[in-house]
Design a protein around this motif. Structure first.
Motif, PDB file in Angstrom:
ATOM      1  N   GLN A  56       0.834  -1.183   0.000  1.00 41.47           N
ATOM      2  CA  GLN A  56       0.000   0.000   0.000  1.00 41.47           C
ATOM      3  C   GLN A  56       0.873   1.239   0.000  1.00 41.47           C
ATOM      4  O   GLN A  56       1.898   1.295   0.683  1.00 41.47           O
ATOM      5  CB  GLN A  56      -0.929   0.013   1.226  1.00 41.47           C
ATOM      6  CG  GLN A  56      -1.944  -1.111   1.232  1.00 41.47           C
ATOM      7  CD  GLN A  56      -2.862  -1.043   2.442  1.00 41.47           C
ATOM      8  OE1 GLN A  56      -2.663  -0.210   3.332  1.00 41.47           O
ATOM      9  NE2 GLN A  56      -3.868  -1.910   2.475  1.00 41.47           N
ATOM     10  N   ARG A  57       0.446   2.230  -0.779  1.00 41.76           N
ATOM     11  CA  ARG A  57       1.191   3.486  -0.831  1.00 41.76           C
ATOM     12  C   ARG A  57       0.993   4.238   0.486  1.00 41.76           C
ATOM     13  O   ARG A  57      -0.130   4.549   0.879  1.00 41.76           O
ATOM     14  CB  ARG A  57       0.706   4.323  -2.009  1.00 41.76           C
ATOM     15  CG  ARG A  57       1.466   5.620  -2.194  1.00 41.76           C
ATOM     16  CD  ARG A  57       1.010   6.341  -3.441  1.00 41.76           C
ATOM     17  NE  ARG A  57       1.361   5.593  -4.644  1.00 41.76           N
ATOM     18  CZ  ARG A  57       1.071   6.011  -5.865  1.00 41.76           C
ATOM     19  NH1 ARG A  57       0.409   7.138  -6.050  1.00 41.76           N
ATOM     20  NH2 ARG A  57       1.416   5.286  -6.908  1.00 41.76           N
ATOM     21  N   ARG A  58       2.078   4.506   1.168  1.00 46.34           N
ATOM     22  CA  ARG A  58       1.995   5.114   2.496  1.00 46.34           C
ATOM     23  C   ARG A  58       2.059   6.634   2.464  1.00 46.34           C
ATOM     24  O   ARG A  58       1.605   7.290   3.380  1.00 46.34           O
ATOM     25  CB  ARG A  58       3.136   4.578   3.372  1.00 46.34           C
ATOM     26  CG  ARG A  58       3.096   3.049   3.539  1.00 46.34           C
ATOM     27  CD  ARG A  58       4.265   2.554   4.362  1.00 46.34           C
ATOM     28  NE  ARG A  58       4.240   1.089   4.485  1.00 46.34           N
ATOM     29  CZ  ARG A  58       5.177   0.391   5.134  1.00 46.34           C
ATOM     30  NH1 ARG A  58       6.195   1.035   5.719  1.00 46.34           N
ATOM     31  NH2 ARG A  58       5.080  -0.928   5.180  1.00 46.34           N
ATOM     32  N   ARG A  59       2.629   7.184   1.428  1.00 51.86           N
ATOM     33  CA  ARG A  59       2.784   8.631   1.350  1.00 51.86           C
ATOM     34  C   ARG A  59       1.930   9.185   0.226  1.00 51.86           C
ATOM     35  O   ARG A  59       1.620   8.496  -0.746  1.00 51.86           O
ATOM     36  CB  ARG A  59       4.248   9.006   1.103  1.00 51.86           C
ATOM     37  CG  ARG A  59       5.177   8.638   2.242  1.00 51.86           C
ATOM     38  CD  ARG A  59       6.591   9.087   1.931  1.00 51.86           C
ATOM     39  NE  ARG A  59       6.646  10.517   1.696  1.00 51.86           N
ATOM     40  CZ  ARG A  59       7.749  11.162   1.294  1.00 51.86           C
ATOM     41  NH1 ARG A  59       8.853  10.478   1.047  1.00 51.86           N
ATOM     42  NH2 ARG A  59       7.726  12.455   1.103  1.00 51.86           N
TER      43      ARG A  59
END
Length: 281
Positions: A244-247
């Motif tokens: 999952q893209r965290r930023r």
């Protein structure tokens, strides 16, 4: 390469001639040297793992779904198993645009044949058309193909190279991950396999290519062709590596400073608008 060729005059464009003369390629190479200042275009690495297996009742085709452009993953869900006819499918490795256009042309030609004759085309007919199309351009079309299908003569699996070479094989893997995939196929293949065993073998061979090649990855697609019909499973197996893209990469206004600003007024012309009713009686 194809973008550069599209800028050339028609007299040296190989796609406008059904059988290009050798002089055509000499002219093309001379123009390329001028455009590239004496150099030659560097080869672009492509990533793919495709495989095919003949089993007891038909053919199983498999492919990964990652399309790359150099070090960039351009598409994670690319379709590499192409529909040709209701009884023939084709896996493509190499340049994605070349494989898609080549299989589209093949499908169109065979559809016209079926409409005119009222018969299903044979797999060998599709292979012969592919050979003629690819040999005509002497390897300029980057299409490495695995063709599988079932016809009145049985079930068949063929490989067609970009220069027009052809071989009939019981199992095969192509693409940048083909060495790892072939290791699985050569170790576990046996004649007259059942469907479940053939599907497992193709899945494991594609997975081996994915794990051994950075250009191959993401999901695994599979196509089962028998005399009863075709089962196209997409995806057969989803990638086990998901993140999952965290930023967030959307920057707020003012993050980048404005160095210079200029306002240009626009001259607007006022146009009168009238509405006229249409008589519908």
């Amino acid at each position: 390469m194809h973008f550069l060729l599209s800028m050339f005059p028609s007299s040296i464009h190989p796609h406008l001639h059904p059988h290009p003369h050798p002089t055509t390629f000499c002219c093309r190479n001379a123009v390329l040297e001028d455009l590239l200042e004496g150099g030659t275009p560097k080869p672009l690495k492509t990533g793919t793992t495709i495989a095919g297996v003949v089993f007891k009742s038909g053919v199983v085709l498999g492919a990964d779904t990652r399309a790359t452009s150099s070090e960039v993953v351009a598409n994670k869900t690319c379709t590499k198993i192409h529909h040709i006819t209701p009884n023939i499918y084709c896996c493509g490795a190499g340049t994605a645009a070349d494989t898609q256009k080549t299989t589209d042309l093949l499908s169109s030609n065979l559809s016209i044949f079926s409409l005119n004759s009222g018969r299903k085309p044979r797999v060998l007919m599709a292979v012969n058309i592919l050979q003629d199309m690819l040999y005509r351009y002497r390897g300029q079309i980057g299409a490495h193909l695995i063709l599988g299908g079932v016809d009145c003569t049985g079930h068949h699996l063929y490989t067609v190279g970009p220069h027009g070479s052809m071989s009939k094989v019981p199992y095969l893997a192509m693409g940048s991950g083909d060495l790892a995939a072939l290791g699985i196929l050569e170790d576990r293949f046996k004649p007259d396999m059942e469907l479940e065993e053939a599907q497992l073998l193709v899945r494991d061979s594609i997975h081996a290519g994915i794990m051994s090649d950075l250009g191959s990855g993401n999901n695994i697609d599979m196509c089962v062709i028998t005399a009863q019909g075709v089962e196209y499973i997409r995806p057969y197996q989803e990638s086990e590596y998901s993140d999952q893209r965290r930023r967030k990469y959307k920057h707020h206004p003012g993050t980048t400073g404005v160095l210079e600003e200029e306002v240009v007024p626009l001259k607007l012309e006022v146009v009168e608008e009238t509405v006229q009713r249409m008589d519908t009686l």
